[in-house]
Design a protein around this motif. Structure first.
Motif, mmCIF file in Angstrom:
data_model
loop_
_atom_site.group_PDB
_atom_site.id
_atom_site.type_symbol
_atom_site.label_atom_id
_atom_site.label_comp_id
_atom_site.label_asym_id
_atom_site.label_seq_id
_atom_site.Cartn_x
_atom_site.Cartn_y
_atom_site.Cartn_z
ATOM 1 N N VAL A 14 29.943 -32.383 38.800
ATOM 2 C CA VAL A 14 30.616 -34.147 38.838
ATOM 3 C C VAL A 14 31.076 -34.860 40.189
ATOM 4 C CG1 VAL A 14 32.487 -35.305 37.234
ATOM 5 C CG2 VAL A 14 30.859 -33.539 36.382
ATOM 6 N N VAL A 15 30.742 -36.108 40.348
ATOM 7 C CA VAL A 15 31.157 -36.451 41.676
ATOM 8 C C VAL A 15 31.832 -38.166 40.875
ATOM 9 C CG1 VAL A 15 30.725 -37.610 43.767
ATOM 10 C CG2 VAL A 15 29.168 -36.439 42.097
ATOM 11 N N SER A 16 33.330 -37.428 40.956
ATOM 12 C CA SER A 16 34.808 -38.721 41.213
ATOM 13 C C SER A 16 34.454 -39.512 42.837
ATOM 14 C CB SER A 16 35.885 -38.535 40.505
ATOM 15 O OG SER A 16 36.621 -37.394 41.807
ATOM 16 N N LEU A 48 22.120 -31.683 28.009
ATOM 17 C CA LEU A 48 20.769 -32.163 29.331
ATOM 18 C C LEU A 48 22.161 -30.626 30.821
ATOM 19 C CD1 LEU A 48 19.111 -33.827 29.816
ATOM 20 C CD2 LEU A 48 21.310 -35.658 31.246
ATOM 21 N N ASP A 49 20.636 -30.552 30.757
ATOM 22 C CA ASP A 49 21.700 -29.286 31.576
ATOM 23 C C ASP A 49 20.868 -29.590 33.109
ATOM 24 O OD1 ASP A 49 21.653 -27.343 33.258
ATOM 25 O OD2 ASP A 49 19.508 -25.839 32.799
ATOM 26 N N ALA A 50 22.177 -29.898 33.675
ATOM 27 C CA ALA A 50 22.378 -30.423 35.172
ATOM 28 C C ALA A 50 22.436 -29.671 36.146
ATOM 29 C CB ALA A 50 23.820 -31.859 34.732
ATOM 30 N N THR A 51 21.982 -28.642 35.882
ATOM 31 C CA THR A 51 21.914 -27.202 36.853
ATOM 32 C C THR A 51 21.938 -28.097 37.790
ATOM 33 O OG1 THR A 51 22.574 -25.923 35.203
ATOM 34 C CG2 THR A 51 21.885 -25.093 37.172
ATOM 35 N N GLY A 52 22.506 -27.793 39.272
ATOM 36 C CA GLY A 52 21.836 -28.158 41.094
ATOM 37 C C GLY A 52 22.241 -29.604 40.762
ATOM 38 N N LEU A 53 22.530 -30.115 39.724
ATOM 39 C CA LEU A 53 22.454 -31.521 40.070
ATOM 40 C C LEU A 53 23.299 -32.017 39.911
ATOM 41 C CD1 LEU A 53 19.645 -32.699 37.110
ATOM 42 C CD2 LEU A 53 19.085 -32.183 39.578
ATOM 43 N N HIS A 54 23.756 -33.598 40.814
ATOM 44 C CA HIS A 54 24.827 -34.112 41.236
ATOM 45 C C HIS A 54 24.528 -35.251 39.257
ATOM 46 C CE1 HIS A 54 24.622 -33.119 44.698
ATOM 47 N NE2 HIS A 54 26.007 -33.615 44.915
ATOM 48 N N VAL A 55 26.537 -36.031 39.244
ATOM 49 C CA VAL A 55 26.726 -36.737 37.999
ATOM 50 C C VAL A 55 27.402 -37.566 38.722
ATOM 51 C CG1 VAL A 55 27.289 -36.090 35.254
ATOM 52 C CG2 VAL A 55 25.855 -34.238 36.257
ATOM 53 N N LEU A 56 26.856 -38.653 38.612
ATOM 54 C CA LEU A 56 27.726 -39.757 38.969
ATOM 55 C C LEU A 56 28.257 -40.862 37.932
ATOM 56 C CD1 LEU A 56 25.981 -38.854 41.419
ATOM 57 C CD2 LEU A 56 26.166 -40.356 42.622
#
Ligand code: DOR
Ligand code: ZN
Length: 364
Positions: A14-16, A48-56
């Motif tokens: 997660v990106v803040s 939703l599998d977000a493994t390895g991804l950034h969540v903006l």
């Protein structure tokens, strides 16, 4: 047992604006319900599998022109908001230079109906602040607007720019309401004279558009708007900052405590006068894409906070409206809502700024 949510985006980064951290995000009724460890997430209807991804966070584009009502050959609220969703933009603020212009409570009510029926993302609507709409300020606010748009210079839709006297009056009327006034800050009289001269001299090629709108039109407009804002207490926002030279009146106003914010757009950061030959009329936009020397100061201003926001001025036209041979007959503007995030993240990947900077500019 905790309540069931609609969606969990699990195991991403997660990106803040301040930090990145491994976390899952639970969503319920369209709102973030929880952010935390995967094991701590409530039961969910969908994962939703977000493994390895950034969540903006979804981007907020405070400057789009969706053309609805009035110009269905260019865009409508459905196609525009679909493009936004595909581009990672979950909120848009739509400009009032549609047909009819959103300058009366009736036109605003009609546009609300259109937007509510067609939108795939969240939206706010702007109303025009011009000589004819000062009288409607209260009714427009009651009708539900995100802010006012004031055209100091002419662009698509030919909404007349108010005199400085009318502008002062408009600022006086809006100031006590606390609504922000977004400014197309280009001084009309300068541009009109220069365009006339260039046309008389037979100039019709794309770069003549830049010659008609030198940066001084923006510097003068930003400085004048800041003075009127300081005098009246009206809150203002400078749209589509295109030149290094505009940054001085903006920074000086901020230092004086004026309630002023600013945005720039990817095309001012990434394109330059060298691209006119390549793109021809397609590059025609107001304010114009400028000399390459402006790009680095614009990036620096984003990094130091002089510029607050990345927006797009998404302004689509039909192909035949963009490809006419005579530059003065080409419609101004091009799409951007769908490409802002990929373009900017490409630059982040190149080390231009951090991903936290990007989240601050696009969503905070
Ligand atoms: O190039 C532009 N096109 N600049 C604007 O400010 C308006 C926009 C439009 O609506 O086409
Ligand atoms: Zn615009």
């Amino acid at each position: 047992m905790s309540e069931t949510v609609d969606l969990v985006i699990s195991c991403g980064t997660v990106v803040s604006p301040d930090a990145s951290y491994p976390a899952s995000v639970a969503i319920k009724n369209g709102l973030i319900h929880a952010i935390g460890a995967a094991e701590a997430m409530p039961p969910s209807r969908e994962i939703l599998d977000a493994t390895g991804l950034h969540v903006l966070p979804g981007a907020i584009d405070v400057h789009v022109h969706f053309r609805d009502p009035g110009y269905p050959q260019k865009e409508d609220f459905a196609s525009g908001t679909a493009a936004a969703a595909f581009g990672g933009v979950t909120t848009v603020f739509d400009m009032p230079n549609t047909l009819p212009t959103v300058g009366t409570p009736e036109a605003l009510a009609d546009k609300h109906l259109i937007a509510a029926a067609k939108a795939y993302v969240d939206y706010g609507l702007y109303a025009v602040l011009g000589e004819d709409s000062i009288q409607h300020v209260g009714a427009l606010i009651d009708g539900g607007i995100i802010g006012f748009k004031l055209y100091m210079g002419n662009t698509f839709g030919r909404i007349p720019s108010p005199s400085t006297g009318a502008m002062l009056e408009a600022f006086e009327v809006v100031a006590p309401t606390g609504k922000r006034i977004s400014l197309h800050a280009e001084t009309n009289s300068v541009m009109e004279r220069r365009e006339q001269r260039l046309r008389a001299a037979g100039r019709t090629e794309a770069i003549a558009h830049l010659d008609a709108r030198p940066a001084v039109v923006a510097i003068e407009a930003v400085a004048r708007a800041a003075i009127l804002s300081e005098w009246t207490g009206a809150r203002i926002h400078v749209l589509h900052i295109s030149s290094a030279a505009e940054l001085r009146p903006l920074a000086e106003a901020k230092a004086r405590g004026v309630d002023i914010t600013g945005e720039t757009c990817p095309h001012y950061l990434l394109l330059s006068e060298k691209d006119y030959q390549k793109f021809g009329g397609v590059i025609r936009v107001n304010p114009p894409v400028r000399e390459a020397a402006n790009q680095l100061p614009l990036w620096t201003a984003l990094l130091d906070g002089t510029i607050d926001i990345i927006a797009t001025d998404h302004a689509p036209h039909a192909p035949d409206e963009k490809t006419r041979a005579d530059i003065w007959t080409v419609d101004c503007g091009f799409p951007g809502v769908e490409t802002q995030m990929p373009l900017m993240l490409t630059e982040i990947n190149r080390g231009r700024a951090t991903i936290h900077d990007y989240v601050r500019w696009s969503a905070e």
